[in-house]
Design an enzyme around this catalytic site. Structure first.
Site, short mmCIF file in Angstrom:
data_model
loop_
_atom_site.label_atom_id
_atom_site.label_comp_id
_atom_site.label_asym_id
_atom_site.label_seq_id
_atom_site.Cartn_x
_atom_site.Cartn_y
_atom_site.Cartn_z
N ASN A 199 -3.93 -6.97 -4.59
CA ASN A 199 -4.80 -6.76 -3.44
C ASN A 199 -4.20 -7.52 -2.26
OD1 ASN A 199 -6.76 -6.67 -1.53
ND2 ASN A 199 -8.38 -7.59 -2.79
N SER A 203 -1.57 0.98 15.06
CA SER A 203 -2.09 2.34 15.31
C SER A 203 -2.25 2.49 16.82
CB SER A 203 -3.47 2.50 14.66
OG SER A 203 -4.14 3.62 15.20
N ALA A 221 -9.60 -3.29 16.32
CA ALA A 221 -9.38 -4.74 16.45
C ALA A 221 -8.33 -5.20 15.44
CB ALA A 221 -10.69 -5.50 16.24
N TYR A 273 -11.51 -1.22 13.03
CA TYR A 273 -10.14 -0.75 12.77
C TYR A 273 -9.23 -1.03 13.98
CZ TYR A 273 -6.48 2.62 11.36
OH TYR A 273 -5.29 3.23 11.01
N GLY A 293 0.82 -1.22 0.00
CA GLY A 293 0.00 0.00 0.00
C GLY A 293 0.85 1.26 0.00
N ALA A 294 1.85 1.29 -0.88
CA ALA A 294 2.85 2.38 -0.79
C ALA A 294 2.80 3.35 -1.98
CB ALA A 294 4.25 1.79 -0.65
N ILE A 344 -1.61 11.15 12.03
CA ILE A 344 -0.63 11.51 10.99
C ILE A 344 -1.37 12.15 9.82
CG2 ILE A 344 1.24 10.62 9.52
CD1 ILE A 344 1.70 10.05 12.54
N ASN A 360 1.93 -2.34 5.43
CA ASN A 360 1.42 -0.98 5.63
C ASN A 360 0.00 -0.77 5.10
OD1 ASN A 360 1.81 2.13 5.81
ND2 ASN A 360 1.30 1.77 3.67
N ARG A 418 1.04 5.91 -2.05
CA ARG A 418 0.90 7.25 -1.45
C ARG A 418 1.02 7.14 0.07
NH1 ARG A 418 -5.57 7.05 -2.03
NH2 ARG A 418 -5.96 6.45 0.13
N1 LIG Z 1 -2.81 8.46 8.85
C1 LIG Z 1 -2.86 8.13 10.13
O1 LIG Z 1 -3.11 8.98 11.00
C2 LIG Z 1 -2.56 6.72 10.58
C3 LIG Z 1 -2.50 6.47 11.96
C4 LIG Z 1 -2.24 5.20 12.40
C5 LIG Z 1 -2.04 4.18 11.50
N2 LIG Z 1 -2.12 4.43 10.15
C6 LIG Z 1 -1.90 3.30 9.26
O2 LIG Z 1 -0.85 3.56 8.37
C7 LIG Z 1 -1.06 2.87 7.14
C8 LIG Z 1 -0.98 3.86 5.99
O3 LIG Z 1 -1.98 4.84 6.18
P1 LIG Z 1 -2.05 6.20 5.33
O4 LIG Z 1 -2.52 7.25 6.27
O5 LIG Z 1 -0.83 6.38 4.53
O6 LIG Z 1 -3.30 5.82 4.38
P2 LIG Z 1 -3.60 6.17 2.85
O7 LIG Z 1 -5.06 5.92 2.69
O8 LIG Z 1 -3.04 7.50 2.49
O9 LIG Z 1 -2.75 5.04 2.09
C9 LIG Z 1 -3.07 3.68 2.18
C10 LIG Z 1 -2.61 2.98 0.92
O10 LIG Z 1 -2.98 1.60 1.02
C11 LIG Z 1 -3.54 1.20 -0.23
N3 LIG Z 1 -4.44 0.05 -0.07
C12 LIG Z 1 -5.71 0.06 0.44
N4 LIG Z 1 -6.23 -1.17 0.37
C13 LIG Z 1 -5.28 -1.98 -0.18
C14 LIG Z 1 -5.23 -3.36 -0.52
N5 LIG Z 1 -6.28 -4.18 -0.30
N6 LIG Z 1 -4.10 -3.86 -1.08
C15 LIG Z 1 -3.04 -3.05 -1.33
N7 LIG Z 1 -3.04 -1.73 -1.03
C16 LIG Z 1 -4.15 -1.21 -0.47
C17 LIG Z 1 -4.26 2.44 -0.74
O11 LIG Z 1 -4.54 2.36 -2.13
C18 LIG Z 1 -3.29 3.53 -0.36
O12 LIG Z 1 -2.31 3.75 -1.37
C19 LIG Z 1 -2.42 2.19 7.27
O13 LIG Z 1 -2.26 0.85 7.67
C20 LIG Z 1 -3.09 2.99 8.37
O14 LIG Z 1 -4.08 2.24 9.03
C21 LIG Z 1 -2.38 5.67 9.68
#
Ligand SMILES: NC(=O)c1ccc[n+]([C@@H]2O[C@H](COP(=O)([O-])OP(=O)(O)OC[C@H]3O[C@@H](n4cnc5c(N)ncnc54)[C@H](O)[C@@H]3O)[C@@H](O)[C@H]2O)c1
Length: 248
Positions: free
Chosen positions: A64, A143, A158, A156, A13-14, A189, A91, A16
Protein backbone atom coordinates in the site's frame (compact mmCIF):
# COMPACT_ATOMS: atom_id res chain seq x y z
CA UNK A 1 21.86 1.13 -27.48
CA UNK A 2 18.51 1.14 -25.73
CA UNK A 3 17.57 4.26 -23.75
CA UNK A 4 17.35 2.60 -20.31
CA UNK A 5 19.69 -0.38 -20.79
CA UNK A 6 20.77 -1.85 -17.43
CA UNK A 7 18.74 0.62 -15.35
CA UNK A 8 16.13 -0.27 -12.74
CA UNK A 9 12.81 1.52 -12.28
CA UNK A 10 10.20 1.41 -9.53
CA UNK A 11 6.69 2.19 -10.73
CA UNK A 12 3.89 2.35 -8.15
CA UNK A 13 0.32 1.21 -8.89
CA UNK A 14 1.43 -0.45 -12.12
CA UNK A 15 -0.63 -3.66 -12.27
CA UNK A 16 -2.84 -1.93 -14.87
CA UNK A 17 -3.53 1.38 -16.63
CA UNK A 18 -0.96 4.12 -17.15
CA UNK A 19 1.53 2.55 -14.70
CA UNK A 20 1.49 -0.71 -16.64
CA UNK A 21 2.08 1.10 -19.96
CA UNK A 22 5.02 2.97 -18.43
CA UNK A 23 6.50 -0.29 -17.11
CA UNK A 24 6.21 -1.93 -20.54
CA UNK A 25 7.61 1.10 -22.38
CA UNK A 26 10.61 1.25 -20.01
CA UNK A 27 11.16 -2.52 -20.38
CA UNK A 28 11.18 -2.16 -24.18
CA UNK A 29 14.17 0.16 -23.62
CA UNK A 30 16.06 -2.42 -21.55
CA UNK A 31 14.97 -1.30 -18.06
CA UNK A 32 14.51 -3.78 -15.19
CA UNK A 33 11.15 -3.26 -13.52
CA UNK A 34 10.08 -3.39 -9.86
CA UNK A 35 6.41 -2.51 -9.75
CA UNK A 36 3.99 -2.23 -6.84
CA UNK A 37 0.24 -2.43 -6.43
CA UNK A 38 -2.21 -3.05 -3.60
CA UNK A 39 -2.19 -6.75 -4.55
CA UNK A 40 -0.40 -8.70 -7.25
CA UNK A 41 -3.55 -10.37 -8.60
CA UNK A 42 -4.25 -11.66 -12.13
CA UNK A 43 -3.68 -8.12 -13.51
CA UNK A 44 -0.30 -7.88 -11.80
CA UNK A 45 0.74 -11.36 -12.89
CA UNK A 46 -0.23 -10.63 -16.51
CA UNK A 47 1.77 -7.39 -16.35
CA UNK A 48 4.82 -9.23 -14.99
CA UNK A 49 4.57 -11.85 -17.76
CA UNK A 50 4.34 -9.22 -20.51
CA UNK A 51 7.41 -7.46 -19.12
CA UNK A 52 9.36 -10.69 -18.67
CA UNK A 53 8.78 -11.50 -22.34
CA UNK A 54 10.74 -8.34 -23.18
CA UNK A 55 13.88 -9.92 -21.69
CA UNK A 56 14.36 -7.80 -18.58
CA UNK A 57 14.16 -8.61 -14.87
CA UNK A 58 10.74 -7.92 -13.33
CA UNK A 59 9.03 -8.40 -9.96
CA UNK A 60 5.66 -7.23 -8.65
CA UNK A 61 5.35 -6.26 -4.96
CA UNK A 62 2.07 -6.07 -3.04
CA UNK A 63 2.24 -2.88 -1.00
CA UNK A 64 0.00 0.00 0.00
CA UNK A 65 1.83 3.08 -1.27
CA UNK A 66 -0.03 5.25 1.25
CA UNK A 67 1.56 3.37 4.15
CA UNK A 68 4.90 4.75 5.35
CA UNK A 69 6.21 1.53 6.99
CA UNK A 70 5.04 -0.69 4.10
CA UNK A 71 6.88 1.56 1.67
CA UNK A 72 10.16 1.57 3.59
CA UNK A 73 9.97 -2.24 3.78
CA UNK A 74 9.24 -2.65 0.08
CA UNK A 75 12.10 -0.33 -0.91
CA UNK A 76 14.47 -2.40 1.23
CA UNK A 77 13.27 -5.56 -0.52
CA UNK A 78 13.59 -4.01 -3.98
CA UNK A 79 17.13 -2.78 -3.33
CA UNK A 80 18.03 -6.29 -2.10
CA UNK A 81 16.47 -7.88 -5.23
CA UNK A 82 17.73 -5.41 -7.86
CA UNK A 83 20.88 -3.88 -6.34
CA UNK A 84 20.10 -0.31 -7.44
CA UNK A 85 17.20 1.96 -8.37
CA UNK A 86 17.67 4.62 -11.05
CA UNK A 87 14.09 5.72 -11.71
CA UNK A 88 11.02 6.21 -9.51
CA UNK A 89 7.58 6.80 -10.99
CA UNK A 90 5.03 7.80 -8.34
CA UNK A 91 1.97 6.69 -10.28
CA UNK A 92 -0.48 5.10 -7.78
CA UNK A 93 -3.64 7.16 -7.63
CA UNK A 94 -7.39 7.07 -6.94
CA UNK A 95 -10.41 9.36 -7.21
CA UNK A 96 -13.20 9.86 -4.67
CA UNK A 97 -15.05 12.72 -6.36
CA UNK A 98 -17.72 14.94 -4.85
CA UNK A 99 -18.64 18.58 -4.38
CA UNK A 100 -16.95 20.23 -1.39
CA UNK A 101 -20.24 20.63 0.52
CA UNK A 102 -20.81 16.89 0.39
CA UNK A 103 -17.23 15.66 0.64
CA UNK A 104 -16.52 13.52 3.70
CA UNK A 105 -13.32 13.74 5.72
CA UNK A 106 -12.64 10.14 4.67
CA UNK A 107 -12.91 11.05 0.96
CA UNK A 108 -10.42 13.86 1.50
CA UNK A 109 -7.95 11.83 3.58
CA UNK A 110 -7.98 8.79 1.31
CA UNK A 111 -7.22 10.73 -1.84
CA UNK A 112 -4.50 12.84 -0.21
CA UNK A 113 -2.89 9.76 1.34
CA UNK A 114 -2.94 7.54 -1.74
CA UNK A 115 -2.12 10.23 -4.30
CA UNK A 116 0.29 12.51 -2.43
CA UNK A 117 1.56 10.97 0.81
CA UNK A 118 2.50 7.87 -1.23
CA UNK A 119 4.98 9.97 -3.22
CA UNK A 120 6.48 11.36 0.00
CA UNK A 121 6.80 7.77 1.30
CA UNK A 122 8.64 6.53 -1.79
CA UNK A 123 10.87 9.57 -2.23
CA UNK A 124 11.72 9.54 1.50
CA UNK A 125 12.67 5.85 1.44
CA UNK A 126 14.58 6.02 -1.84
CA UNK A 127 16.51 9.28 -1.46
CA UNK A 128 19.43 7.71 0.48
CA UNK A 129 19.79 5.05 -2.24
CA UNK A 130 19.77 7.59 -5.08
CA UNK A 131 22.11 9.91 -3.17
CA UNK A 132 24.65 7.10 -2.79
CA UNK A 133 24.39 6.45 -6.54
CA UNK A 134 24.66 10.22 -7.21
CA UNK A 135 21.97 9.77 -9.86
CA UNK A 136 18.24 9.31 -10.18
CA UNK A 137 15.13 10.44 -12.00
CA UNK A 138 11.89 10.89 -10.08
CA UNK A 139 8.60 11.34 -11.92
CA UNK A 140 5.43 12.35 -10.08
CA UNK A 141 2.12 11.60 -11.78
CA UNK A 142 0.08 14.77 -11.45
CA UNK A 143 -2.92 15.75 -13.60
CA UNK A 144 -4.13 18.77 -15.57
CA UNK A 145 -6.64 19.33 -12.77
CA UNK A 146 -3.69 19.81 -10.41
CA UNK A 147 -2.67 22.76 -12.60
CA UNK A 148 -6.10 24.19 -13.44
CA UNK A 149 -8.52 22.81 -10.78
CA UNK A 150 -11.82 21.02 -11.38
CA UNK A 151 -15.24 21.36 -9.76
CA UNK A 152 -16.13 18.17 -7.91
CA UNK A 153 -12.50 17.12 -7.52
CA UNK A 154 -11.12 19.41 -4.80
CA UNK A 155 -9.44 16.50 -3.02
CA UNK A 156 -7.97 15.01 -6.21
CA UNK A 157 -6.90 18.40 -7.62
CA UNK A 158 -5.22 19.36 -4.32
CA UNK A 159 -3.34 16.04 -4.24
CA UNK A 160 -2.19 16.50 -7.85
CA UNK A 161 -1.13 20.13 -7.27
CA UNK A 162 0.83 18.77 -4.31
CA UNK A 163 2.63 16.33 -6.62
CA UNK A 164 3.89 19.32 -8.62
CA UNK A 165 5.07 21.24 -5.54
CA UNK A 166 6.77 18.10 -4.26
CA UNK A 167 8.61 17.48 -7.55
CA UNK A 168 9.71 21.12 -7.82
CA UNK A 169 11.01 21.17 -4.23
CA UNK A 170 12.85 17.86 -4.58
CA UNK A 171 14.39 19.14 -7.82
CA UNK A 172 15.86 22.07 -5.85
CA UNK A 173 16.88 19.98 -2.85
CA UNK A 174 18.53 17.11 -4.69
CA UNK A 175 19.75 18.59 -7.97
CA UNK A 176 23.29 18.98 -6.63
CA UNK A 177 23.27 15.22 -5.89
CA UNK A 178 22.51 14.34 -9.51
CA UNK A 179 18.84 13.58 -8.81
CA UNK A 180 16.20 15.08 -11.11
CA UNK A 181 12.47 15.36 -10.33
CA UNK A 182 9.66 16.27 -12.71
CA UNK A 183 5.89 15.92 -12.93
CA UNK A 184 3.62 14.67 -15.69
CA UNK A 185 0.13 16.14 -15.91
CA UNK A 186 -2.08 13.97 -18.11
CA UNK A 187 -5.41 15.24 -19.35
CA UNK A 188 -8.16 12.80 -20.26
CA UNK A 189 -6.60 9.35 -20.70
CA UNK A 190 -8.66 6.25 -21.53
CA UNK A 191 -8.14 3.84 -18.58
CA UNK A 192 -10.28 2.08 -15.92
CA UNK A 193 -10.21 5.36 -13.95
CA UNK A 194 -11.96 7.33 -16.71
CA UNK A 195 -14.23 4.39 -17.64
CA UNK A 196 -16.14 5.17 -14.43
CA UNK A 197 -17.43 8.37 -16.07
CA UNK A 198 -20.72 8.47 -18.00
CA UNK A 199 -20.71 8.65 -21.82
CA UNK A 200 -22.06 12.22 -21.56
CA UNK A 201 -19.24 13.40 -19.30
CA UNK A 202 -16.68 11.68 -21.55
CA UNK A 203 -18.15 13.33 -24.67
CA UNK A 204 -18.08 16.71 -22.91
CA UNK A 205 -14.37 16.29 -22.08
CA UNK A 206 -13.52 15.25 -25.62
CA UNK A 207 -15.17 18.39 -27.03
CA UNK A 208 -12.65 20.47 -25.05
CA UNK A 209 -9.64 18.64 -26.52
CA UNK A 210 -8.13 20.37 -29.60
CA UNK A 211 -6.72 17.03 -30.84
CA UNK A 212 -10.30 15.62 -30.54
CA UNK A 213 -9.48 12.35 -28.86
CA UNK A 214 -8.79 10.94 -25.42
CA UNK A 215 -5.13 10.26 -24.72
CA UNK A 216 -3.83 6.71 -24.44
CA UNK A 217 -1.65 5.28 -21.66
CA UNK A 218 1.12 5.03 -24.28
CA UNK A 219 0.96 8.80 -24.86
CA UNK A 220 1.81 9.22 -21.17
CA UNK A 221 4.39 6.41 -21.16
CA UNK A 222 6.38 8.08 -23.96
CA UNK A 223 6.71 11.30 -21.95
CA UNK A 224 7.70 9.28 -18.88
CA UNK A 225 10.40 7.55 -20.94
CA UNK A 226 11.78 10.93 -21.99
CA UNK A 227 11.91 12.16 -18.37
CA UNK A 228 13.39 8.87 -17.10
CA UNK A 229 16.16 8.75 -19.70
CA UNK A 230 19.25 10.85 -20.32
CA UNK A 231 17.39 12.54 -23.20
CA UNK A 232 16.14 14.90 -20.47
CA UNK A 233 19.39 15.11 -18.49
CA UNK A 234 19.20 18.95 -18.17
CA UNK A 235 15.49 19.06 -17.30
CA UNK A 236 14.34 19.14 -13.67
CA UNK A 237 11.51 20.76 -11.70
CA UNK A 238 9.22 20.84 -14.73
CA UNK A 239 5.63 19.82 -15.45
CA UNK A 240 4.73 18.31 -18.82
CA UNK A 241 1.04 18.41 -19.71
CA UNK A 242 -0.09 15.54 -21.92
CA UNK A 243 -3.60 16.62 -22.75
CA UNK A 244 -4.09 17.01 -26.50
CA UNK A 245 -3.91 20.78 -26.04
CA UNK A 246 -6.92 20.87 -23.75
CA UNK A 247 -5.56 23.30 -21.16
CA UNK A 248 -2.99 25.32 -23.03
N1 LIG B 1 -6.75 8.24 -16.53
C1 LIG B 1 -6.63 9.56 -16.57
O1 LIG B 1 -7.32 10.24 -17.35
C2 LIG B 1 -5.63 10.26 -15.69
C3 LIG B 1 -5.46 11.64 -15.88
C4 LIG B 1 -4.56 12.32 -15.10
C5 LIG B 1 -3.83 11.65 -14.15
N2 LIG B 1 -4.01 10.31 -13.96
C6 LIG B 1 -3.20 9.66 -12.93
O2 LIG B 1 -2.44 8.61 -13.47
C7 LIG B 1 -2.23 7.61 -12.49
C8 LIG B 1 -2.68 6.26 -13.03
O3 LIG B 1 -4.05 6.35 -13.35
P1 LIG B 1 -4.84 5.24 -14.20
O4 LIG B 1 -5.81 5.97 -15.04
O5 LIG B 1 -3.90 4.27 -14.78
O6 LIG B 1 -5.67 4.57 -12.99
P2 LIG B 1 -6.09 3.05 -12.73
O7 LIG B 1 -7.18 3.13 -11.71
O8 LIG B 1 -6.34 2.33 -14.00
O9 LIG B 1 -4.75 2.45 -12.06
C9 LIG B 1 -4.29 2.88 -10.81
C10 LIG B 1 -3.50 1.76 -10.16
O10 LIG B 1 -3.07 2.21 -8.87
C11 LIG B 1 -3.30 1.17 -7.94
N3 LIG B 1 -3.44 1.70 -6.57
C12 LIG B 1 -4.52 2.35 -6.04
N4 LIG B 1 -4.29 2.62 -4.75
C13 LIG B 1 -3.04 2.15 -4.45
C14 LIG B 1 -2.25 2.12 -3.27
N5 LIG B 1 -2.69 2.64 -2.12
N6 LIG B 1 -1.03 1.54 -3.32
C15 LIG B 1 -0.57 0.99 -4.48
N7 LIG B 1 -1.28 0.98 -5.62
C16 LIG B 1 -2.51 1.55 -5.60
C17 LIG B 1 -4.58 0.49 -8.43
O11 LIG B 1 -4.74 -0.80 -7.86
C18 LIG B 1 -4.35 0.49 -9.93
O12 LIG B 1 -3.64 -0.65 -10.37
C19 LIG B 1 -3.01 8.06 -11.25
O13 LIG B 1 -2.14 8.72 -10.35
C20 LIG B 1 -4.02 9.03 -11.82
O14 LIG B 1 -4.45 9.95 -10.86
C21 LIG B 1 -4.89 9.60 -14.71
Amino acid sequence: MKLLEGKTAIITGAARGIGKSIAIRFAQEGCNIAFTDLAIDENGEATAKEIEALGVKVKGYASNAANFEDTHKVIEEIVKDFGRVDILVNNAGITRDGLMMRMSEQQWDMVINVNLKSAFNFIHALTPVMMKQKAGSIINMSSVVGVHGNAGQANYSASKAGMIGLAKSIAKELGSRGIRANAIAPGFIATDMTHQLSDEVRAEWEKQIPLRRAGTPDDVANAALFLASDLSSYITGQVIQIDGGMNT
